[in-house]
Write a protein that holds these residues in place. Structure first.
Motif, PDB file in Angstrom:
ATOM      1  N   TYR A   1       7.252  24.566 -34.444  1.00 31.72           N
ATOM      2  CA  TYR A   1       6.785  24.126 -35.752  1.00 31.72           C
ATOM      3  C   TYR A   1       7.934  23.769 -36.697  1.00 31.72           C
ATOM      4  O   TYR A   1       7.831  22.794 -37.448  1.00 31.72           O
ATOM      5  CB  TYR A   1       5.891  25.198 -36.364  1.00 31.72           C
ATOM      6  N   ALA A   2       8.989  24.520 -36.668  1.00 34.67           N
ATOM      7  CA  ALA A   2      10.136  24.217 -37.531  1.00 34.67           C
ATOM      8  C   ALA A   2      10.735  22.863 -37.162  1.00 34.67           C
ATOM      9  O   ALA A   2      11.078  22.053 -38.038  1.00 34.67           O
ATOM     10  CB  ALA A   2      11.192  25.323 -37.402  1.00 34.67           C
ATOM     11  N   GLY A   3      10.848  22.618 -35.843  1.00 34.48           N
ATOM     12  CA  GLY A   3      11.371  21.329 -35.388  1.00 34.48           C
ATOM     13  C   GLY A   3      10.430  20.184 -35.764  1.00 34.48           C
ATOM     14  O   GLY A   3      10.869  19.095 -36.152  1.00 34.48           O
ATOM     15  N   ALA A   4       9.121  20.408 -35.641  1.00 26.57           N
ATOM     16  CA  ALA A   4       8.140  19.385 -36.002  1.00 26.57           C
ATOM     17  C   ALA A   4       8.210  19.066 -37.486  1.00 26.57           C
ATOM     18  O   ALA A   4       8.172  17.893 -37.887  1.00 26.57           O
ATOM     19  CB  ALA A   4       6.736  19.855 -35.629  1.00 26.57           C
ATOM     20  N   ILE A   5       8.326  20.102 -38.325  1.00 27.25           N
ATOM     21  CA  ILE A   5       8.406  19.893 -39.777  1.00 27.25           C
ATOM     22  C   ILE A   5       9.633  19.055 -40.129  1.00 27.25           C
ATOM     23  O   ILE A   5       9.539  18.081 -40.895  1.00 27.25           O
ATOM     24  CB  ILE A   5       8.450  21.253 -40.514  1.00 27.25           C
ATOM     25  N   ALA A   6      10.783  19.417 -39.563  1.00 27.62           N
ATOM     26  CA  ALA A   6      12.012  18.682 -39.850  1.00 27.62           C
ATOM     27  C   ALA A   6      11.904  17.227 -39.387  1.00 27.62           C
ATOM     28  O   ALA A   6      12.316  16.300 -40.103  1.00 27.62           O
ATOM     29  CB  ALA A   6      13.187  19.370 -39.173  1.00 27.62           C
ATOM     30  N   GLN A   7      11.356  17.018 -38.194  1.00 27.30           N
ATOM     31  CA  GLN A   7      11.230  15.676 -37.626  1.00 27.30           C
ATOM     32  C   GLN A   7      10.294  14.804 -38.456  1.00 27.30           C
ATOM     33  O   GLN A   7      10.598  13.646 -38.775  1.00 27.30           O
ATOM     34  CB  GLN A   7      10.699  15.776 -36.196  1.00 27.30           C
TER      35      GLN A   7
ATOM     36  N   ILE B   1       2.409   7.113 -41.352  1.00 29.31           N
ATOM     37  CA  ILE B   1       2.698   8.189 -42.302  1.00 29.31           C
ATOM     38  C   ILE B   1       1.492   9.109 -42.565  1.00 29.31           C
ATOM     39  O   ILE B   1       1.648  10.343 -42.561  1.00 29.31           O
ATOM     40  CB  ILE B   1       3.253   7.627 -43.623  1.00 29.31           C
ATOM     41  N   PRO B   2       0.280   8.591 -42.808  1.00 27.87           N
ATOM     42  CA  PRO B   2      -0.857   9.502 -43.041  1.00 27.87           C
ATOM     43  C   PRO B   2      -1.060  10.498 -41.893  1.00 27.87           C
ATOM     44  O   PRO B   2      -1.238  11.706 -42.129  1.00 27.87           O
ATOM     45  CB  PRO B   2      -2.049   8.547 -43.176  1.00 27.87           C
ATOM     46  N   ALA B   3      -1.015  10.000 -40.647  1.00 26.98           N
ATOM     47  CA  ALA B   3      -1.184  10.891 -39.489  1.00 26.98           C
ATOM     48  C   ALA B   3      -0.012  11.858 -39.370  1.00 26.98           C
ATOM     49  O   ALA B   3      -0.191  13.036 -39.003  1.00 26.98           O
ATOM     50  CB  ALA B   3      -1.319  10.068 -38.211  1.00 26.98           C
ATOM     51  N   ALA B   4       1.197  11.378 -39.703  1.00 32.54           N
ATOM     52  CA  ALA B   4       2.382  12.244 -39.656  1.00 32.54           C
ATOM     53  C   ALA B   4       2.261  13.370 -40.676  1.00 32.54           C
ATOM     54  O   ALA B   4       2.628  14.527 -40.394  1.00 32.54           O
ATOM     55  CB  ALA B   4       3.638  11.415 -39.913  1.00 32.54           C
ATOM     56  N   MET B   5       1.730  13.050 -41.849  1.00 30.30           N
ATOM     57  CA  MET B   5       1.550  14.068 -42.890  1.00 30.30           C
ATOM     58  C   MET B   5       0.528  15.121 -42.460  1.00 30.30           C
ATOM     59  O   MET B   5       0.678  16.307 -42.770  1.00 30.30           O
ATOM     60  CB  MET B   5       1.116  13.409 -44.199  1.00 30.30           C
ATOM     61  N   LEU B   6      -0.497  14.702 -41.751  1.00 30.97           N
ATOM     62  CA  LEU B   6      -1.506  15.656 -41.281  1.00 30.97           C
ATOM     63  C   LEU B   6      -0.890  16.636 -40.268  1.00 30.97           C
ATOM     64  O   LEU B   6      -1.145  17.841 -40.336  1.00 30.97           O
ATOM     65  CB  LEU B   6      -2.674  14.904 -40.639  1.00 30.97           C
ATOM     66  N   THR B   7      -0.059  16.089 -39.352  1.00 33.07           N
ATOM     67  CA  THR B   7       0.619  16.973 -38.392  1.00 33.07           C
ATOM     68  C   THR B   7       1.615  17.877 -39.108  1.00 33.07           C
ATOM     69  O   THR B   7       1.774  19.057 -38.748  1.00 33.07           O
ATOM     70  CB  THR B   7       1.349  16.141 -37.322  1.00 33.07           C
TER      71      THR B   7
ATOM     72  N   ILE C   1       8.903  10.655 -42.824  1.00 32.83           N
ATOM     73  CA  ILE C   1       8.252  10.337 -44.109  1.00 32.83           C
ATOM     74  C   ILE C   1       9.278   9.876 -45.144  1.00 32.83           C
ATOM     75  O   ILE C   1       9.020   8.944 -45.913  1.00 32.83           O
ATOM     76  CB  ILE C   1       7.469  11.562 -44.620  1.00 32.83           C
ATOM     77  N   LYS C   2      10.445  10.508 -45.140  1.00 29.99           N
ATOM     78  CA  LYS C   2      11.481  10.157 -46.110  1.00 29.99           C
ATOM     79  C   LYS C   2      12.074   8.779 -45.810  1.00 29.99           C
ATOM     80  O   LYS C   2      12.312   7.990 -46.729  1.00 29.99           O
ATOM     81  CB  LYS C   2      12.581  11.218 -46.097  1.00 29.99           C
ATOM     82  N   ARG C   3      12.320   8.504 -44.546  1.00 27.36           N
ATOM     83  CA  ARG C   3      12.996   7.251 -44.173  1.00 27.36           C
ATOM     84  C   ARG C   3      12.046   6.065 -44.152  1.00 27.36           C
ATOM     85  O   ARG C   3      12.440   4.950 -44.494  1.00 27.36           O
ATOM     86  CB  ARG C   3      13.646   7.417 -42.791  1.00 27.36           C
ATOM     87  N   TYR C   4      10.795   6.289 -43.767  1.00 28.68           N
ATOM     88  CA  TYR C   4       9.834   5.176 -43.661  1.00 28.68           C
ATOM     89  C   TYR C   4       8.554   5.529 -44.421  1.00 28.68           C
ATOM     90  O   TYR C   4       7.488   5.731 -43.814  1.00 28.68           O
ATOM     91  CB  TYR C   4       9.510   4.894 -42.192  1.00 28.68           C
ATOM     92  N   PRO C   5       8.610   5.614 -45.753  1.00 21.88           N
ATOM     93  CA  PRO C   5       7.457   6.086 -46.537  1.00 21.88           C
ATOM     94  C   PRO C   5       6.225   5.176 -46.464  1.00 21.88           C
ATOM     95  O   PRO C   5       5.112   5.638 -46.728  1.00 21.88           O
ATOM     96  CB  PRO C   5       7.999   6.150 -47.965  1.00 21.88           C
TER      97      PRO C   5
ATOM     98  N   LEU D   1      12.183   3.370 -33.727  1.00 25.91           N
ATOM     99  CA  LEU D   1      12.554   4.702 -34.204  1.00 25.91           C
ATOM    100  C   LEU D   1      11.445   5.408 -34.983  1.00 25.91           C
ATOM    101  O   LEU D   1      11.233   6.616 -34.775  1.00 25.91           O
ATOM    102  CB  LEU D   1      13.829   4.629 -35.051  1.00 25.91           C
ATOM    103  N   PRO D   2      10.712   4.732 -35.890  1.00 24.68           N
ATOM    104  CA  PRO D   2       9.616   5.432 -36.583  1.00 24.68           C
ATOM    105  C   PRO D   2       8.589   6.018 -35.603  1.00 24.68           C
ATOM    106  O   PRO D   2       8.117   7.143 -35.797  1.00 24.68           O
ATOM    107  CB  PRO D   2       8.987   4.344 -37.455  1.00 24.68           C
ATOM    108  N   LEU D   3       8.278   5.279 -34.560  1.00 26.09           N
ATOM    109  CA  LEU D   3       7.333   5.773 -33.558  1.00 26.09           C
ATOM    110  C   LEU D   3       7.936   6.930 -32.772  1.00 26.09           C
ATOM    111  O   LEU D   3       7.231   7.901 -32.434  1.00 26.09           O
ATOM    112  CB  LEU D   3       6.945   4.637 -32.605  1.00 26.09           C
ATOM    113  N   VAL D   4       9.224   6.840 -32.498  1.00 29.19           N
ATOM    114  CA  VAL D   4       9.905   7.910 -31.768  1.00 29.19           C
ATOM    115  C   VAL D   4       9.877   9.200 -32.581  1.00 29.19           C
ATOM    116  O   VAL D   4       9.569  10.283 -32.059  1.00 29.19           O
ATOM    117  CB  VAL D   4      11.357   7.504 -31.442  1.00 29.19           C
ATOM    118  N   LEU D   5      10.162   9.094 -33.881  1.00 30.65           N
ATOM    119  CA  LEU D   5      10.133  10.273 -34.751  1.00 30.65           C
ATOM    120  C   LEU D   5       8.716  10.840 -34.847  1.00 30.65           C
ATOM    121  O   LEU D   5       8.521  12.066 -34.869  1.00 30.65           O
ATOM    122  CB  LEU D   5      10.662   9.916 -36.142  1.00 30.65           C
ATOM    123  N   TYR D   6       7.749   9.959 -34.917  1.00 31.08           N
ATOM    124  CA  TYR D   6       6.344  10.384 -35.018  1.00 31.08           C
ATOM    125  C   TYR D   6       5.922  11.144 -33.759  1.00 31.08           C
ATOM    126  O   TYR D   6       5.402  12.266 -33.837  1.00 31.08           O
ATOM    127  CB  TYR D   6       5.451   9.161 -35.224  1.00 31.08           C
ATOM    128  N   TRP D   7       6.148  10.545 -32.589  1.00 28.77           N
ATOM    129  CA  TRP D   7       5.735  11.194 -31.345  1.00 28.77           C
ATOM    130  C   TRP D   7       6.584  12.429 -31.040  1.00 28.77           C
ATOM    131  O   TRP D   7       6.094  13.410 -30.464  1.00 28.77           O
ATOM    132  CB  TRP D   7       5.808  10.207 -30.177  1.00 28.77           C
TER     133      TRP D   7
END
Length: 243
Positions: free
Chosen positions: A175-181, A195-201, A186-190, A158-164
């Motif tokens: 962009y709104a959907g990407a931000i929410a996703q 996470i660093p790459a997810a924060m950049l996106t 980040i909240k569920r798997y800090p 699931l973390p990878l699914v949320l990331y991709w």
């Protein structure tokens, strides 16, 4: 006068006998000496022949042992090769068996530090969806990632699914959907390694949506938390573009 002559003759006779005796003894001694030398020479020759024969026999034995040792080494190497081949075959067999069993029954797996139960067909569904994303079929990938998250909410994938999924939404300019996703990730798997790459996106999505303040906050947080990472370098470059 006669008596003197008689004594002289006796003396000569005695001297002659003594000389003869000495000559005989000398000849006898020389004969024994010659006999001893011949025996010694014969013994030496016999010993040399015996040593030569023994050396030849030893050399033959050594050559035989070398041949037998080479044959034995060859057999050992052959057995080792057979053992390696058997081990490789068994490993392949058990891997194949494990894969097949995974298609029919749940099993526990750890995916990038997240442990959970993987259901039959789950890994294939994830792999197929990721291939669609990598092939550039972004809409199909986005829909498939959402479907996966709904079907396997406790999956270690699931973390990878949320990331991709967040990245596919960003690529689709959602962009709104990407931000929410990505915020959900980040909240569920800090502590997840993505996470660093997810924060950049996330920061890029915030910037593209016009929220510069949120983008700056996210990018500065990356630099603060991961100062020596490549992601921090990218964050610095992205910050430099914000006026």
């Amino acid at each position: 006068m006669k008596k003197s002559q008689y004594l002289f003759k006796q003396t000569l006779s005695g001297a002659f006998c003594l000389s003869a005796t000495l000559i005989c003894l000398t000849l006898s001694s020389n004969a024994w000496a010659l006999f001893s030398d011949d025996e010694a020479r014969k013994a030496i020759l016999d010993l040399r022949k015996s040593l030569a024969t023994t050396q030849l026999e030893l050399q033959n034995q050594i050559e035989t042992l070398k041949t037998e040792n080479a044959e034995l080494r060859g057999k050992i190497e052959n057995l080792e090769k057979q053992g390696e081949d058997l081990g490789s075959s068994q490993k392949t067999y058990y891997q194949d068996l494990d894969t097949r069993l995974g298609n029919f029954e749940p099993r526990t797996e750890t995916i990038e530090g997240v442990t959970g139960t993987v259901q039959p067909g789950e890994k294939k569904a994830y792999d197929d969806t990721l291939k669609a994303f990598q092939a550039g079929n972004l809409k199909k990938a986005e829909d498939a990632f959402s479907a996966f998250a709904n079907k396997y909410p406790q999956s270690p994938y699931l973390p990878l699914v949320l990331y991709w999924s967040g990245n596919s939404k960003y690529a689709n300019k959602n962009y709104a959907g990407a931000i929410a996703q990505l915020q959900a990730l980040i909240k569920r798997y800090p502590n997840h390694p993505r996470i660093p790459a997810a924060m950049l996106t996330l920061g890029s999505s915030q910037l593209e949506s016009g929220n510069k303040a949120a983008a700056k906050k996210t990018l500065n947080e990356i630099i603060a938390k991961y100062p020596d990472s490549d992601t921090a370098k990218d964050a610095h470059q992205l910050l430099a573009t914000i006026k």
